[in-house]
Design a protein around this motif. Structure first.
Motif, PDB file in Angstrom:
ATOM      1  N   SER A   1     -12.169 -26.281   6.654  1.00  9.42           N
ATOM      2  CA  SER A   1     -13.067 -25.350   7.353  1.00  9.42           C
ATOM      3  C   SER A   1     -10.740 -24.505   8.211  1.00  9.42           C
ATOM      4  O   SER A   1     -11.302 -23.067   8.940  1.00  9.42           O
TER       5      SER A   1
ATOM      6  N   PHE B   1      -7.890 -17.598   9.191  1.00  9.44           N
ATOM      7  CA  PHE B   1      -7.748 -16.326   8.756  1.00  9.44           C
ATOM      8  C   PHE B   1      -8.196 -15.401  10.391  1.00  9.44           C
ATOM      9  O   PHE B   1      -7.913 -13.911  10.256  1.00  9.44           O
ATOM     10  N   ASP B   2      -9.142 -15.140  10.394  1.00  9.26           N
ATOM     11  CA  ASP B   2      -9.842 -14.787  11.809  1.00  9.26           C
ATOM     12  C   ASP B   2      -8.414 -14.866  12.366  1.00  9.26           C
ATOM     13  O   ASP B   2      -8.803 -13.592  13.365  1.00  9.26           O
TER      14      ASP B   2
ATOM     15  N   PHE C   1     -10.787 -18.979  -1.824  1.00 12.39           N
ATOM     16  CA  PHE C   1     -11.192 -18.113  -0.721  1.00 12.39           C
ATOM     17  C   PHE C   1     -11.035 -16.843  -0.740  1.00 12.39           C
ATOM     18  O   PHE C   1     -10.649 -15.711  -0.595  1.00 12.39           O
TER      19      PHE C   1
ATOM     20  N   GLN D   1      -6.721 -11.678  11.424  1.00 12.14           N
ATOM     21  CA  GLN D   1      -7.665 -10.320  11.237  1.00 12.14           C
ATOM     22  C   GLN D   1      -7.790 -10.096  12.603  1.00 12.14           C
ATOM     23  O   GLN D   1      -8.007  -8.848  12.878  1.00 12.14           O
TER      24      GLN D   1
ATOM     25  N   ARG E   1     -10.489 -21.017   6.971  1.00 11.69           N
ATOM     26  CA  ARG E   1     -11.233 -19.222   7.857  1.00 11.69           C
ATOM     27  C   ARG E   1     -10.673 -19.601   9.674  1.00 11.69           C
ATOM     28  O   ARG E   1     -11.049 -18.162   9.889  1.00 11.69           O
ATOM     29  N   THR E   2     -10.361 -20.302  10.052  1.00 12.42           N
ATOM     30  CA  THR E   2     -10.180 -20.430  11.742  1.00 12.42           C
ATOM     31  C   THR E   2      -8.052 -19.223  11.615  1.00 12.42           C
ATOM     32  O   THR E   2      -8.425 -18.341  12.291  1.00 12.42           O
TER      33      THR E   2
ATOM     34  N   CYS F   1      -2.683 -14.822   1.124  1.00 10.18           N
ATOM     35  CA  CYS F   1      -4.009 -15.712   0.299  1.00 10.18           C
ATOM     36  C   CYS F   1      -2.334 -16.229  -0.946  1.00 10.18           C
ATOM     37  O   CYS F   1      -1.856 -15.534  -0.921  1.00 10.18           O
TER      38      CYS F   1
ATOM     39  N   GLU G   1     -12.722 -13.846  -0.952  1.00  7.29           N
ATOM     40  CA  GLU G   1     -12.833 -12.900  -0.404  1.00  7.29           C
ATOM     41  C   GLU G   1     -11.733 -12.417   0.765  1.00  7.29           C
ATOM     42  O   GLU G   1     -11.843 -11.398   1.753  1.00  7.29           O
ATOM     43  N   MET G   2     -10.311 -12.916   0.950  1.00  7.27           N
ATOM     44  CA  MET G   2      -9.324 -13.221   2.329  1.00  7.27           C
ATOM     45  C   MET G   2      -8.016 -12.900   0.742  1.00  7.27           C
ATOM     46  O   MET G   2      -7.154 -12.074   1.143  1.00  7.27           O
TER      47      MET G   2
END
Length: 400
Positions: free
Chosen positions: A177, A183-184, A214, A187, A180-181, A206, A216-217
């Protein structure tokens, strides 16, 4: 004349058709509009950066990635003119070389900007740069809150142009996870730039593991290394449907053969005593070349620790020894692996003789960079790289 006249009795074969195949497979699997950066750092993972870069670009890679200035300069010296992003921060004294050779710097600290601008101004050029955001790798990059101020400061340097903003994932290979941290956080930084009226043409995050772990990234570009060399991050086929090919083969020739009677000791320390008459071959590979050398890895959890302990105990009892392949047969290395010479039990290989070819499974990044690289196309050698430089076999009149 044969190409081994240039390589000697040990060499690495690199199949550039396999490299090109992997580039195409990866690029075709990307989301529409996502560009591919071929990462050729660390001498293209041991395969030889200049020729691998040429093969990757010919197969459709859009840009190249390296870590250091020296790696970028090697590509330029090899005639590679494509855009090259350097991941490591530049020192101010390196700015002139980077600008002169049209290499794209990563900026992790604003202190290098005046030197880059001065070098660009001197040459009357505009230099593209990428800002790196530190989102959790704990290595290099600007803090997210500093991205906007640094980007705004570029308005005072008309010689510098913001081409990209990126980050680097710490745990993508584990698919946890924290990816995702990170990537956020990236963003959020990109959104701050947008609100400040700052355009970012190329956004990227990536690496190989994240590109398909992932998808979507993927954003505007992905930075792919491991996959291009026929390997999956973390090992094993990830079920990504890429059908990768392995371009790498380490080969050597048998230098010496002898029939050794039972009771003969083999190698340093007399660790290995022959229990029966054995045909022993000597090959010109050792730990200085990467034979049996493995990276030191800190166990991530108790399962990893258990695996390491099992391997250590097995090695003590003689299991998990180094092996090579002779005439299609797996043969064990016996005795301690020497620095540059090692012994192999070839008793079970019929007809073995001096000069026969041996294949060894050396780790790419641990393989001696002094071993010549022989590049193959359509199964035939066409280029050799030694410490003296590159040689076209066609120009040398070499028979295949």
């Amino acid at each position: 004349m044969d190409y081994t006249d240039f390589t000697g009795p040990r060499w690495v074969e690199i199949d550039t058709d396999a490299i090109a195949h992997n580039v195409r497979r990866v690029k075709n699997a990307l989301q529409a509009g996502t560009r591919l950066m071929a990462v050729v750092k660390a001498d293209a993972y041991g395969c030889g950066a200049p020729e691998v870069a040429r093969a990757a670009l010919a197969a459709g890679a859009d840009m190249l990635g390296v870590t250091t200035l020296e790696e970028g300069l090697e590509l330029r010296a090899g005639g590679v003119t494509a855009p090259v992003l350097m991941f490591a921060p530049l020192l101010s004294q390196e700015a002139g070389q980077a600008v002169r050779h049209r290499l794209t710097p990563s900026v992790s600290h604003p202190g290098v900007l005046p030197a880059l601008a001065a070098a660009a101004r001197e040459r009357g050029e505009v230099v593209d740069i990428h800002l790196k955001v530190e989102t959790g790798m704990g290595r290099t990059g600007l803090a997210p809150e500093d991205i906007v101020p640094v980007a705004l400061s570029l308005r005072g340097y008309p010689e510098l142009r913001l081409e990209g903003v990126y980050t680097h994932f710490a745990t993508a290979v584990y698919a946890d996870s924290f990816v995702r941290t990170q990537f956020d956080r990236l963003q959020a930084a990109l959104e701050d730039l947008k609100e400040a009226g700052i355009a970012v043409p190329v956004r990227h995050a990536c690496n190989s593991a994240a590109t398909f772990g992932f998808p979507e990234m993927q954003l505007d570009m992905v930075r792919v290394g491991t996959l291009l060399y026929g390997q999956y991050p973390g090992g094993g086929n990830k079920g990504w449907g890429l059908d990768l090919k392995d371009p790498w083969r380490v080969k050597a020739r048998i230098l010496h053969l002898r029939e050794a009677p039972a009771g003969t000791s083999v190698g340093y320390g007399r660790d290995h005593i022959l229990k029966k008459s054995t045909r022993v071959a000597v090959i010109p590979l050792g730990y200085a070349d990467g034979l049996t050398v493995s990276p030191l890895v800190r166990p991530k959890n108790t399962v990893d620790l258990f695996k390491i302990l099992v391997k250590t105990v097995a090695a003590f009892w003689g299991y998990g020894r180094a092996e090579v392949t002779v005439a299609g047969r797996v043969t064990p290395v016996i005795g301690r692996v020497g620095m540059q010479l090692s012994m192999v039990d070839v008793s079970h290989v019929p007809g073995v003789k001096l000069g026969d070819e041996v294949e060894a499974g050396l780790r790419r990044l641990n393989t001696n960079p002094r071993l010549p690289r022989v590049y193959l196309r359509s199964g035939q050698p066409y280029l050799v790289r030694t410490i003296q430089g590159e040689m076209s076999l066609a120009e040398e009149g070499v028979d295949h």
